[in-house]
Motif scaffolding. Structure first.
Motif, PDB file in Angstrom:
ATOM      1  N   PHE A 166       0.820  -1.198   0.000  1.00  0.00           N
ATOM      2  CA  PHE A 166       0.000   0.000   0.000  1.00  0.00           C
ATOM      3  C   PHE A 166       0.862   1.260   0.000  1.00  0.00           C
ATOM      4  CE2 PHE A 166      -3.389  -2.649   2.299  1.00  0.00           C
ATOM      5  CZ  PHE A 166      -3.941  -3.032   1.089  1.00  0.00           C
ATOM      6  N   ILE A 167       1.985   1.220   0.710  1.00  0.00           N
ATOM      7  CA  ILE A 167       2.867   2.390   0.764  1.00  0.00           C
ATOM      8  C   ILE A 167       3.475   2.668  -0.611  1.00  0.00           C
ATOM      9  CG2 ILE A 167       5.026   3.271   1.727  1.00  0.00           C
ATOM     10  CD1 ILE A 167       4.348   1.771   4.301  1.00  0.00           C
TER      11      ILE A 167
ATOM     12  N   ALA B 284       2.648   5.910  -2.953  1.00  0.00           N
ATOM     13  CA  ALA B 284       3.725   6.785  -3.421  1.00  0.00           C
ATOM     14  C   ALA B 284       3.625   7.023  -4.925  1.00  0.00           C
ATOM     15  CB  ALA B 284       5.077   6.167  -3.078  1.00  0.00           C
ATOM     16  N   MET B 285       3.312   5.974  -5.681  1.00  0.00           N
ATOM     17  CA  MET B 285       3.182   6.125  -7.134  1.00  0.00           C
ATOM     18  C   MET B 285       2.004   7.018  -7.496  1.00  0.00           C
ATOM     19  SD  MET B 285       4.086   2.403  -8.783  1.00  0.00           S
ATOM     20  CE  MET B 285       4.008   3.145 -10.418  1.00  0.00           C
ATOM     21  N   PHE B 286       0.900   6.912  -6.731  1.00  0.00           N
ATOM     22  CA  PHE B 286      -0.267   7.720  -7.033  1.00  0.00           C
ATOM     23  C   PHE B 286      -0.075   9.180  -6.620  1.00  0.00           C
ATOM     24  CE2 PHE B 286      -2.598   3.521  -6.425  1.00  0.00           C
ATOM     25  CZ  PHE B 286      -2.563   3.254  -7.785  1.00  0.00           C
ATOM     26  N   TYR B 287       0.467   9.402  -5.418  1.00  0.00           N
ATOM     27  CA  TYR B 287       0.600  10.766  -4.924  1.00  0.00           C
ATOM     28  C   TYR B 287       1.683  11.556  -5.659  1.00  0.00           C
ATOM     29  CZ  TYR B 287      -2.631  10.069  -1.046  1.00  0.00           C
ATOM     30  OH  TYR B 287      -3.748   9.839  -0.297  1.00  0.00           O
ATOM     31  N   THR B 288       2.694  10.879  -6.144  1.00  0.00           N
ATOM     32  CA  THR B 288       3.728  11.573  -6.904  1.00  0.00           C
ATOM     33  C   THR B 288       3.325  11.797  -8.364  1.00  0.00           C
ATOM     34  OG1 THR B 288       4.819   9.466  -7.425  1.00  0.00           O
ATOM     35  CG2 THR B 288       5.569  10.659  -5.466  1.00  0.00           C
ATOM     36  N   GLY B 289       2.225  11.160  -8.785  1.00  0.00           N
ATOM     37  CA  GLY B 289       1.761  11.337 -10.155  1.00  0.00           C
ATOM     38  C   GLY B 289       2.386  10.375 -11.149  1.00  0.00           C
TER      39      GLY B 289
ATOM     40  N   SER C 117      -1.985  -2.750 -12.159  1.00  0.00           N
ATOM     41  CA  SER C 117      -2.660  -3.518 -11.112  1.00  0.00           C
ATOM     42  C   SER C 117      -1.915  -4.794 -10.756  1.00  0.00           C
ATOM     43  CB  SER C 117      -4.084  -3.873 -11.553  1.00  0.00           C
ATOM     44  OG  SER C 117      -4.074  -4.698 -12.702  1.00  0.00           O
ATOM     45  N   SER C 118      -0.954  -5.199 -11.586  1.00  0.00           N
ATOM     46  CA  SER C 118      -0.182  -6.393 -11.253  1.00  0.00           C
ATOM     47  C   SER C 118       0.782  -6.148 -10.098  1.00  0.00           C
ATOM     48  CB  SER C 118       0.594  -6.882 -12.480  1.00  0.00           C
ATOM     49  OG  SER C 118       1.595  -5.945 -12.855  1.00  0.00           O
ATOM     50  N   VAL C 119       1.134  -4.902  -9.847  1.00  0.00           N
ATOM     51  CA  VAL C 119       2.070  -4.599  -8.761  1.00  0.00           C
ATOM     52  C   VAL C 119       1.502  -3.593  -7.767  1.00  0.00           C
ATOM     53  CG1 VAL C 119       4.130  -5.147 -10.094  1.00  0.00           C
ATOM     54  CG2 VAL C 119       3.178  -2.855 -10.223  1.00  0.00           C
ATOM     55  N   LEU C 120       0.306  -3.079  -8.036  1.00  0.00           N
ATOM     56  CA  LEU C 120      -0.307  -2.104  -7.149  1.00  0.00           C
ATOM     57  C   LEU C 120      -1.706  -2.565  -6.765  1.00  0.00           C
ATOM     58  CD1 LEU C 120       0.683   1.181  -9.043  1.00  0.00           C
ATOM     59  CD2 LEU C 120       1.866   0.131  -7.117  1.00  0.00           C
ATOM     60  N   SER C 121      -2.388  -1.775  -5.967  1.00  0.00           N
ATOM     61  CA  SER C 121      -3.761  -2.069  -5.586  1.00  0.00           C
ATOM     62  C   SER C 121      -4.679  -1.973  -6.803  1.00  0.00           C
ATOM     63  CB  SER C 121      -4.217  -1.082  -4.507  1.00  0.00           C
ATOM     64  OG  SER C 121      -5.606  -1.145  -4.322  1.00  0.00           O
ATOM     65  N   ASN C 122      -5.543  -2.957  -6.974  1.00  0.00           N
ATOM     66  CA  ASN C 122      -6.492  -2.934  -8.088  1.00  0.00           C
ATOM     67  C   ASN C 122      -7.396  -1.707  -8.010  1.00  0.00           C
ATOM     68  OD1 ASN C 122      -5.340  -5.465  -8.087  1.00  0.00           O
ATOM     69  ND2 ASN C 122      -7.225  -6.533  -8.607  1.00  0.00           N
ATOM     70  N   THR C 123      -7.902  -1.433  -6.812  1.00  0.00           N
ATOM     71  CA  THR C 123      -8.796  -0.300  -6.635  1.00  0.00           C
ATOM     72  C   THR C 123      -8.066   1.017  -6.880  1.00  0.00           C
ATOM     73  OG1 THR C 123     -10.015  -1.564  -4.979  1.00  0.00           O
ATOM     74  CG2 THR C 123     -10.401   0.794  -5.048  1.00  0.00           C
ATOM     75  N   GLY C 124      -6.850   1.123  -6.372  1.00  0.00           N
ATOM     76  CA  GLY C 124      -6.080   2.348  -6.577  1.00  0.00           C
ATOM     77  C   GLY C 124      -5.752   2.581  -8.042  1.00  0.00           C
ATOM     78  N   THR C 125      -5.446   1.523  -8.766  1.00  0.00           N
ATOM     79  CA  THR C 125      -5.154   1.653 -10.184  1.00  0.00           C
ATOM     80  C   THR C 125      -6.370   2.149 -10.948  1.00  0.00           C
ATOM     81  OG1 THR C 125      -3.523  -0.130 -10.078  1.00  0.00           O
ATOM     82  CG2 THR C 125      -4.393   0.416 -12.247  1.00  0.00           C
ATOM     83  N   ALA C 126      -7.528   1.566 -10.662  1.00  0.00           N
ATOM     84  CA  ALA C 126      -8.752   1.991 -11.340  1.00  0.00           C
ATOM     85  C   ALA C 126      -9.081   3.445 -11.002  1.00  0.00           C
ATOM     86  CB  ALA C 126      -9.914   1.079 -10.948  1.00  0.00           C
ATOM     87  N   ALA C 127      -8.912   3.816  -9.730  1.00  0.00           N
ATOM     88  CA  ALA C 127      -9.189   5.189  -9.323  1.00  0.00           C
ATOM     89  C   ALA C 127      -8.228   6.168  -9.977  1.00  0.00           C
ATOM     90  CB  ALA C 127      -9.098   5.301  -7.801  1.00  0.00           C
TER      91      ALA C 127
END
Length: 212
Positions: free
Chosen positions: A63-64, A68-73, A105-115
């Protein structure tokens, strides 16, 4: 009243609180574990032993990294780049969104990737005058099947590996799920591109709908 009946009642109460969310889910989970210890279902020293489980630590680390990937863009930049090369045609855009959704989604959260990819897809669909409903469902499916490619792509994979390790057996390797995940992902993309797209709904965006 036997211990089995007490445990069943406690399970029903916890399940009801989980469904209704009358109190925060974290409090429900913690209170359930504490209740098990107070009622003697498990030894008191094992009430919070799950927090030190390697599976839980792996969850937290995943999750961390994902956050980090989402918040940094970075995740959105990857999505924008793929979509940029695929163009704004309906078929090519569908392929690009499914590709990046599967990979992320293979390395991150499925929900986070979709969002993360949701505003990207909506913005491009609005600009290209393409029904958004025909892109969002393939994107959701791609985030689902992409999670079964690696051990950290979806929680069940990690749980299965942790259960094997706890039982004294050899756990799954990080990419061992890919033997099934990659063929399933390819088959899913081919199906959506040639068959599934004919079953997708055509819902136009409202004229006054704001796209972030």
């Amino acid at each position: 009243m036997s211990q089995a009946v007490k445990c069943l009642i406690l399970l029903a109460v916890v399940a009801l609180l989980f469904v209704t969310e009358l109190i925060p889910l974290a409090i429900t989970a913690t209170a359930g574990a504490i209740a098990c210890g107070l009622l003697g279902f498990i030894p008191a020293k094992q009430v919070f032993s799950g927090l030190s489980n390697s599976t839980v630590v792996l969850f937290a680390g995943m999750f961390i990294v994902g956050a980090a990937m989402f918040y940094t863009g970075l995740a959105q930049k990857i999505g924008n780049t793929v979509v940029h090369f695929c163009g704004t045609g309906e078929n090519s855009l569908m392929f690009g969104l499914m590709l990046v959704g599967t990979l992320l989604s293979s390395v991150l959260s499925n929900t986070g990737t979709a969002a993360c990819l949701l505003p990207v897809a909506l913005g491009i669909c609005a600009a290209a005058k393409i029904p958004a409903s025909r892109q969002l469902m393939p994107l959701a499916f791609a985030c689902g099947w992409g999670g079964i490619i690696t051990m950290v792509g979806t929680p069940p994979n990690i749980i299965a590996t942790g259960a094997l390790t706890s039982a004294g057996l050899e756990g799954f390797g990080f990419f061992e799920f890919a033997w099934i995940g990659i063929p399933v992902s390819i088959a899913g993309m081919l199906y959506m591109m040639f068959i599934g797209k004919h079953l997708l709904p055509k819902v136009e965006l409202d004229a006054d709908q704001e796209i972030e």
